[in-house]
Every structure is written in structure tokens, then in C-alpha cells.
Scaffold this motif. Structure first.
Motif, PDB file in Angstrom:
ATOM      1  N   VAL A   1      -4.295  -3.619  -3.236  1.00 21.99           N
ATOM      2  CA  VAL A   1      -4.620  -2.898  -4.317  1.00 21.99           C
ATOM      3  C   VAL A   1      -6.210  -2.656  -3.990  1.00 21.99           C
ATOM      4  N   LEU A   2      -6.681  -3.796  -3.265  1.00 21.62           N
ATOM      5  CA  LEU A   2      -8.314  -3.347  -3.240  1.00 21.62           C
ATOM      6  C   LEU A   2      -8.491  -2.297  -2.052  1.00 21.62           C
ATOM      7  N   THR A   3      -7.583  -2.033  -1.292  1.00 21.52           N
ATOM      8  CA  THR A   3      -7.776  -0.709  -0.491  1.00 21.52           C
ATOM      9  C   THR A   3      -7.513   0.474  -1.191  1.00 21.52           C
ATOM     10  N   LEU A   4      -6.787   0.527  -2.094  1.00 24.34           N
ATOM     11  CA  LEU A   4      -6.305   1.661  -3.012  1.00 24.34           C
ATOM     12  C   LEU A   4      -7.689   1.762  -3.779  1.00 24.34           C
ATOM     13  N   PHE A   5      -8.255   0.884  -4.210  1.00 23.43           N
ATOM     14  CA  PHE A   5      -9.355   1.079  -5.014  1.00 23.43           C
ATOM     15  C   PHE A   5     -10.605   1.538  -4.144  1.00 23.43           C
ATOM     16  N   ALA A   6     -10.746   0.947  -3.092  1.00 25.09           N
ATOM     17  CA  ALA A   6     -11.878   1.492  -2.223  1.00 25.09           C
ATOM     18  C   ALA A   6     -11.575   3.050  -1.824  1.00 25.09           C
ATOM     19  N   ILE A   7     -10.383   3.424  -1.531  1.00 22.49           N
ATOM     20  CA  ILE A   7     -10.070   4.851  -1.419  1.00 22.49           C
ATOM     21  C   ILE A   7     -10.800   5.653  -2.627  1.00 22.49           C
ATOM     22  N   GLY A   8     -10.198   5.100  -3.640  1.00 22.21           N
ATOM     23  CA  GLY A   8     -10.799   5.983  -5.090  1.00 22.21           C
ATOM     24  C   GLY A   8     -12.424   5.900  -5.089  1.00 22.21           C
ATOM     25  N   LEU A   9     -12.981   4.738  -4.625  1.00 24.38           N
ATOM     26  CA  LEU A   9     -14.438   4.613  -4.982  1.00 24.38           C
ATOM     27  C   LEU A   9     -15.087   5.689  -3.604  1.00 24.38           C
ATOM     28  N   LEU A  10     -14.310   5.620  -2.530  1.00 24.10           N
ATOM     29  CA  LEU A  10     -14.992   6.580  -1.508  1.00 24.10           C
ATOM     30  C   LEU A  10     -14.798   8.210  -1.777  1.00 24.10           C
ATOM     31  N   GLY A  11     -13.702   8.355  -2.748  1.00 26.81           N
ATOM     32  CA  GLY A  11     -14.002   9.940  -3.302  1.00 26.81           C
ATOM     33  C   GLY A  11     -14.996  10.014  -4.113  1.00 26.81           C
ATOM     34  N   VAL A  12     -15.440   8.852  -5.124  1.00 23.10           N
ATOM     35  CA  VAL A  12     -16.535   8.982  -5.800  1.00 23.10           C
ATOM     36  C   VAL A  12     -17.882   9.321  -5.094  1.00 23.10           C
ATOM     37  N   PHE A  13     -17.994   8.594  -3.849  1.00 24.41           N
ATOM     38  CA  PHE A  13     -19.073   8.487  -3.113  1.00 24.41           C
ATOM     39  C   PHE A  13     -19.310   9.856  -2.508  1.00 24.41           C
ATOM     40  N   CYS A  14     -18.260  10.614  -2.390  1.00 21.43           N
ATOM     41  CA  CYS A  14     -18.555  12.258  -1.995  1.00 21.43           C
ATOM     42  C   CYS A  14     -19.117  12.790  -2.980  1.00 21.43           C
ATOM     43  N   TYR A  15     -18.967  12.433  -4.285  1.00 18.83           N
ATOM     44  CA  TYR A  15     -20.066  13.355  -5.385  1.00 18.83           C
ATOM     45  C   TYR A  15     -21.503  12.873  -4.892  1.00 18.83           C
ATOM     46  N   SER A  16     -21.991  11.718  -4.659  1.00 22.77           N
ATOM     47  CA  SER A  16     -23.341  11.324  -4.449  1.00 22.77           C
ATOM     48  C   SER A  16     -23.779  11.849  -3.203  1.00 22.77           C
ATOM     49  N   ILE A  17     -22.906  12.199  -2.087  1.00 27.79           N
ATOM     50  CA  ILE A  17     -23.142  13.009  -0.870  1.00 27.79           C
ATOM     51  C   ILE A  17     -23.727  14.363  -1.197  1.00 27.79           C
ATOM     52  N   LEU A  18     -22.830  15.234  -2.201  1.00 26.99           N
ATOM     53  CA  LEU A  18     -23.061  16.338  -2.724  1.00 26.99           C
ATOM     54  C   LEU A  18     -24.381  16.353  -3.309  1.00 26.99           C
ATOM     55  N   LEU A  19     -24.555  15.397  -4.256  1.00 32.09           N
ATOM     56  CA  LEU A  19     -25.771  15.274  -5.105  1.00 32.09           C
ATOM     57  C   LEU A  19     -27.189  15.537  -4.247  1.00 32.09           C
ATOM     58  N   SER A  20     -27.190  14.759  -2.999  1.00 31.04           N
ATOM     59  CA  SER A  20     -28.171  14.621  -2.268  1.00 31.04           C
ATOM     60  C   SER A  20     -28.632  15.963  -1.517  1.00 31.04           C
ATOM     61  N   PHE A  21     -27.857  16.865  -1.790  1.00 29.43           N
ATOM     62  CA  PHE A  21     -28.208  18.182  -1.203  1.00 29.43           C
ATOM     63  C   PHE A  21     -28.769  19.132  -2.140  1.00 29.43           C
ATOM     64  N   PHE A  22     -29.210  18.534  -3.406  1.00 28.21           N
ATOM     65  CA  PHE A  22     -29.906  19.330  -4.814  1.00 28.21           C
ATOM     66  C   PHE A  22     -31.337  18.543  -4.991  1.00 28.21           C
TER      67      PHE A  22
ATOM     68  N   LEU B   1       0.585  -1.089  -0.010  1.00 25.04           N
ATOM     69  CA  LEU B   1       0.036   0.033  -0.152  1.00 25.04           C
ATOM     70  C   LEU B   1       0.852   1.234  -0.175  1.00 25.04           C
ATOM     71  N   LYS B   2       2.044   1.039   0.768  1.00 23.71           N
ATOM     72  CA  LYS B   2       2.838   2.496   0.814  1.00 23.71           C
ATOM     73  C   LYS B   2       3.531   2.412  -0.640  1.00 23.71           C
ATOM     74  N   SER B   3       3.931   1.418  -1.255  1.00 27.13           N
ATOM     75  CA  SER B   3       4.611   1.487  -2.496  1.00 27.13           C
ATOM     76  C   SER B   3       3.822   2.132  -3.721  1.00 27.13           C
ATOM     77  N   TYR B   4       2.532   2.102  -3.627  1.00 31.03           N
ATOM     78  CA  TYR B   4       1.520   2.579  -4.386  1.00 31.03           C
ATOM     79  C   TYR B   4       1.600   4.320  -4.287  1.00 31.03           C
ATOM     80  N   PHE B   5       1.890   4.752  -3.039  1.00 32.27           N
ATOM     81  CA  PHE B   5       1.665   6.175  -2.869  1.00 32.27           C
ATOM     82  C   PHE B   5       3.106   6.790  -2.700  1.00 32.27           C
ATOM     83  N   HIS B   6       4.231   5.898  -2.809  1.00 33.15           N
ATOM     84  CA  HIS B   6       5.544   6.276  -3.022  1.00 33.15           C
ATOM     85  C   HIS B   6       5.961   6.461  -4.526  1.00 33.15           C
ATOM     86  N   SER B   7       5.082   5.840  -5.375  1.00 31.57           N
ATOM     87  CA  SER B   7       5.265   6.268  -6.895  1.00 31.57           C
ATOM     88  C   SER B   7       3.945   7.043  -7.300  1.00 31.57           C
TER      89      SER B   7
END
Length: 288
Positions: A99-120, A9-15
Motif C-alpha cells: 500500500v505504501l508503494t501505491l501511495f508513492a506511485i500516486g505521489l510521484l505523479g503529483v511530483f510531475c506537476y512540480s517539475i512542470l512548474l519549474s519551467f515557468f 500490489l497486483k490486487s490493487y491494480f486488478h480492482s
């Protein structure tokens, strides 16, 4: 396993890999979010955003998985855990969970878009959460394929190219298979050939006659039993088989807000099979 997980996991963020992945995923989902949700006012985030960015798996999977084991083989560092008192399963699971954790982090960022959408407007959260669960499981399946391919080669470029081709085939197969003959006997013969090829592949990758023989034997017996029980069921058989095994088609239920237990079991079983094959592929070198 924990040490390998942390190292990977650290190697992904070191590159640049993690930052490239997150940038592409968040930028692409942000574009679709802006156009479909903010401009046109659609509230179904899964149907309009998540379903649109599934095509990114063609790029995401090779980038995230090409170096997991191929680089270890090229640098000969795989000899360390082949000769050390450490289980190969711990190595594979540690790398896969990283690698699954990194994918989950990315998906969590996408989930923030849906939270933002709920305000509209009013969002159906059940449908939204189900769509995200299905997207995560589908991504986990593709990543399991990617790590298996990385275990089969010593070249990162080859691993990336093969992963790209396999994921692309998953997207194109439903359209291509419609051109195949629909007669029952053609379906039976081609299915038998596919089972034999798959059994030989399992044997080649694992050097285990039990795994190869079991895969071929069970597959042929199931095929013959199905033919005896209902020959007419083989009409347009290719389309039916592809619809059943397709990773993408099973995602449709999640997009519609249906928490399909059979699809969840299918995804988890799919992941388990490819992780097991990855472990056996590395174990083969230890046996040699």
C-alpha cells in the motif's frame, strides 16, 4: 514477504481501488496546481498544493487500507498464515509495503506537476523536495494507522468507517482541544486517564500484560516525573500535548524547507509502533 507484497500490489491494480485512488489524487492536485500555480503564479508547490490536498487523507486511508486484513478475516484466509510456518510480521510488512508503494506511485505523479512548474519560473528545489518527503512520511503514518485498524475488525465497512473517523479526528483535534480546561491539575488527571485507557487498549489487542503494563507504567512514571519537575508546565497542557503528537503540525517544518530530524524520527517511530501493534493483534489469534 516478497510474495505477499507482489500479491497485494497486483490486487490493487486488478480492482478499481488503485485507479480510483490515483484519479482522485491526481485530479485534486491538478486543480490546485492549475489555480494556485498556473493562474496565480505561486511557485511554492508544497505550501499551496501539497498542504491543500492533505485533507484527501480522510478518503485515501480508508479506501487503501480497509481490505488489507479485514477481508482476510472475513474470508477466513487469515487461517492459512496463522497455521503456516510464516511470520506474521512478514505478512503485515508485505501488505504495508504494497500500500505504501501505491501511495508513492500516486505521489510521484503529483511530483510531475512540480517539475512542470519549474519551467515557468525559479523553484526552490530544497523546499520542494523537503515538502514531498514530509508529505510521504505523513501519509505513511496514516496508512500505518489504517492497517492497524484493519487488523482489529473483520468488516471492511467498519475498518473504513473507523479509519475515516480517526483521520478526521487528527485534523479536528487541534481546534477541539482549545476548548478544554487549561488548569494544570485538569491536564494531569486527564492525561493519567488517557494513559490508563491506552494501556488497557494495548492489553486488549495484544493479550500481553507486559505490553499493556509497560505502556501504562512508563506513561504514568513519565507523567509523575514531569509533574514533580515542573507543575507549571501542565498549564494549557492539552494544547502542548496535541502540538507535540500531532502528525499534521510536524509537517509544517517540511513545508518551510526545514529537514527536521526530530520529526523524521517521530514519523518513523510512529509507523513502527502501529506496525508492531498490528503484528501483535494478529499474533493474538494464534495464541488463542
Amino acid at each position: 514477504m516478497l510474495a505477499i507484497y507482489e500479491k497485494e500490489l497486483k490486487s490493487y491494480f486488478h480492482s478499481m481501488i488503485a485507479y480510483l485512488f490515483l484519479t482522485v489524487l491526481w485530479a485534486a492536485s491538478g486543480v490546485y496546481f492549475t489555480v494556485y500555480c498556473l493562474y496565480y503564479g505561486y511557485m511554492d508547490f508544497g505550501q499551496y498544493v501539497l498542504s491543500s490536498i492533505t485533507i484527501l487523507f480522510i478518503i485515501i486511508v480508508p479506501v487503501l487500507t480497509m481490505r488489507l486484513m479485514a477481508d482476510e478475516k472475513k474470508q477466513k484466509t487469515d487461517q492459512l498464515f496463522l497455521t503456516a510456518p510464516v511470520r506474521v510480521s512478514s505478512v503485515i510488512l508485505g501488505k504495508y509495503l504494497a500500500v505504501l508503494t501505491l501511495f508513492a506511485i500516486g505521489l510521484l505523479g503529483v511530483f510531475c506537476y512540480s517539475i512542470l512548474l519549474s519551467f515557468f519560473g525559479d523553484m526552490v528545489w530544497r523546499t520542494n523536495l523537503t515538502a514531498f518527503l514530509g508529505f510521504f512520511l505523513m501519509g505513511a503514518c496514516f496508512l500505518a494507522i489504517g492497517i492497524f485498524i484493519s487488523c482489529c475488525t473483520e468488516s471492511q465497512v467498519a475498518a473504513a468507517a473507523i479509519s475515516f473517523g480517526v483521520v478526521l479526528a487528527c485534523f479536528l483535534l487541534p481546534n477541539v482541544v482549545s476548548l478544554a480546561p487549561g488548569r494544570a491539575r485538569y491536564t494531569f488527571v486527564m492525561a493519567a486517564v488517557a494513559i490508563i485507557c491506552l494501556a488497557l487498549f494495548f492489553y486488549h489487542e495484544t493479550y500481553s500484560i507486559w505490553i499493556g503494563g509497560a505502556a501504562g507504567g512508563v506513561g504514568i512514571l513519565a507523567l509523575v516525573a514531569a509533574w514533580i519537575a515542573k507543575p507549571s508546565g501542565f498549564d494549557d497542557g492539552f494544547s502542548k500535548i496535541v502540538d507535540w503528537i500531532s502528525i499534521l503540525d510536524r509537517y509544517d517544518n517540511f513545508l518551510n524547507g526545514i529537514l527536521d530530524g526530530s520529526s523524521i524520527i517521530y514519523y518513523l517511530s510512529f509507523i513502527g509502533v502501529f506496525l508492531y501493534l498490528s503484528i501483535q493483534t494478529i499474533e493474538k489469534k494464534r495464541w488463542i
